[in-house]
Enzyme design. Structure first.
Site, mmCIF file in Angstrom:
data_model
loop_
_atom_site.group_PDB
_atom_site.id
_atom_site.type_symbol
_atom_site.label_atom_id
_atom_site.label_comp_id
_atom_site.label_asym_id
_atom_site.label_seq_id
_atom_site.Cartn_x
_atom_site.Cartn_y
_atom_site.Cartn_z
ATOM 1 N N ASP A 1 -2.416 -1.135 10.213
ATOM 2 C CA ASP A 1 -2.604 -1.213 8.762
ATOM 3 C C ASP A 1 -3.279 -2.507 8.314
ATOM 4 O O ASP A 1 -3.682 -2.615 7.150
ATOM 5 C CB ASP A 1 -1.259 -1.101 8.038
ATOM 6 N N LYS B 1 0.848 -1.199 0.000
ATOM 7 C CA LYS B 1 0.000 0.000 0.000
ATOM 8 C C LYS B 1 0.877 1.240 0.000
ATOM 9 O O LYS B 1 2.027 1.221 0.437
ATOM 10 C CB LYS B 1 -0.950 0.008 1.202
ATOM 11 N N GLY C 1 4.195 -4.149 4.020
ATOM 12 C CA GLY C 1 4.417 -5.521 3.570
ATOM 13 C C GLY C 1 4.052 -6.557 4.619
ATOM 14 O O GLY C 1 3.341 -7.529 4.338
ATOM 15 N N GLY C 2 4.509 -6.358 5.849
ATOM 16 C CA GLY C 2 4.190 -7.303 6.919
ATOM 17 C C GLY C 2 2.710 -7.321 7.238
ATOM 18 O O GLY C 2 2.117 -8.388 7.456
ATOM 19 N N PRO D 1 9.709 -4.715 -0.209
ATOM 20 C CA PRO D 1 10.817 -4.429 0.717
ATOM 21 C C PRO D 1 10.341 -4.378 2.167
ATOM 22 O O PRO D 1 9.198 -4.006 2.446
ATOM 23 C CB PRO D 1 11.318 -3.057 0.261
ATOM 24 N N VAL D 2 11.241 -4.753 3.068
ATOM 25 C CA VAL D 2 10.930 -4.806 4.505
ATOM 26 C C VAL D 2 11.222 -3.440 5.139
ATOM 27 O O VAL D 2 12.135 -2.730 4.730
ATOM 28 C CB VAL D 2 11.776 -5.907 5.180
ATOM 29 N N ALA D 3 10.407 -3.085 6.162
ATOM 30 C CA ALA D 3 10.586 -1.822 6.899
ATOM 31 C C ALA D 3 10.699 -0.645 5.940
ATOM 32 O O ALA D 3 11.592 0.184 6.032
ATOM 33 C CB ALA D 3 11.818 -1.897 7.810
ATOM 34 N N ALA D 4 9.741 -0.596 4.991
ATOM 35 C CA ALA D 4 9.842 0.359 3.894
ATOM 36 C C ALA D 4 8.704 1.362 3.857
ATOM 37 O O ALA D 4 8.676 2.238 2.996
ATOM 38 C CB ALA D 4 9.885 -0.403 2.565
ATOM 39 N N GLY D 5 7.705 1.233 4.756
ATOM 40 C CA GLY D 5 6.551 2.121 4.702
ATOM 41 C C GLY D 5 5.504 1.681 3.706
ATOM 42 O O GLY D 5 4.634 2.459 3.327
#
EC number: 2.7.1.148
Length: 284
Positions: free
Chosen positions: A136, A10, A101-102, A94-98
């Site tokens: 989220d 998102k 994803g998680g 990508p991880v910890a990207a805003g």
């Protein structure tokens, strides 16, 4: 039987923080939509009462720290499911990207296990479950485009924004959402983006007005902590993106582009600055 679920990323077209609440969370106003960059999950029932997660990505946790694991455990505990599940997570976001994803992985797990175990849980119930995992997650359960209020869990579906190209660029740093919110002083914010104006822009279908009303108050924190994010924004604007904003708490920056002819020039220019650059469309 195997169940497959797509977990799209998102972006925040608008992110405003109104105040810090008594419960420690922040009261937010966000307009979010999904883009065609996605993780893919494959789920298969196990006879043993266990949760096993695998992934081709070597940089993510595969235990209780993983939000998909937490989602599987939550749905098993809440609905007294005495079966296990094997989840393979094909990680592309990508991880910890805003880019949530998680959270999207957790939402896909809730949807998938609801189908795999034929639990008959309504979408509203899945959103309520998701809110226990992260702010989220409810939006990622429903997808589409939404106005999110409260701490992000109160959703109102709205029209999709005008279709365009979305160029995502993530610099080689990770940003902690908790750290960014922890450093934000909501009461000291001098300017707030207008959700009303953005909603009108989307409703009218004006791409130019959507670009003009992009806004994210978390940039006040992240751009000071990480000047390379500001540099990335400036490069994206200079290369000709129609609208540029940091997504979520960062560090990913996205550019909205209406003309396909511009896309390759912007992509190539950004690739000289950071390796993780993606060209996608909005999911509308």
């Amino acid at each position: 039987m195997k169940i497959y679920e797509k977990a799209p990323a998102k972006i925040n077209l608008l992110l405003d923080v109104l105040r810090k609440r008594d419960d420690g969370f922040h009261e937010v106003e966000m307009i979010m939509t999904m883009v065609d960059l996605a993780d893919r999950l494959e789920m298969e029932e196990l006879h043993s009462d266990s949760i096993i997660i695998s992934s081709q990505a070597g940089y993510i946790p595969l235990d209780e720290k993983n939000l998909a694991f937490q989602a599987a455990r939550l749905i098993k505990d809440r609905y007294n499911v005495r079966k296990g599940v094997y989840i393979h997570l094909d990680k592309n976001i990508p991880v910890a990207a805003g880019l949530a994803g998680g959270s999207s992985d957790a939402a896909a797990t809730l949807r998938g296990l609801n189908r795999l175990w034929e639990l008959g849980i309504s979408e509203d119930e899945l959103c309520t479950l998701g809110a226990e995992l992260g702010s989220d997650v409810p939006f990622c359960v429903t997808g589409g485009t939404a106005l999110a209020t409260g701490r992000g869990e109160k959703l109102e579906r709205i029209a999709n924004p005008p279709q365009c190209w979305v160029i995502l660029a993530k610099p080689p740093i990770n940003v902690s959402t908790a750290d960014v919110y922890g450093k934000l002083r909501a009461s000291e914010l001098k300017r707030h983006p207008s959700a009303k104006d953005m909603l009108e822009a989307i409703s009218s279908g004006s791409f130019a007005d959507v670009c003009a009303n992009l806004g994210n108050v978390l940039e006040n924190v992240t751009l000071q902590l990480h000047p390379e994010v500001l540099q990335l924004k400036e490069i994206m604007q200079r290369l000709g993106s129609d609208g540029v904003l940091m997504s979520g708490s960062g560090p990913t920056v996205f550019g909205l582009v209406s003309k396909e002819a511009k896309v390759s020039r912007i992509y190539n220019g950004l690739r000289g600055f950071c390796k993780e650059v993606y060209v996608v469309r909005m999911l509308t």
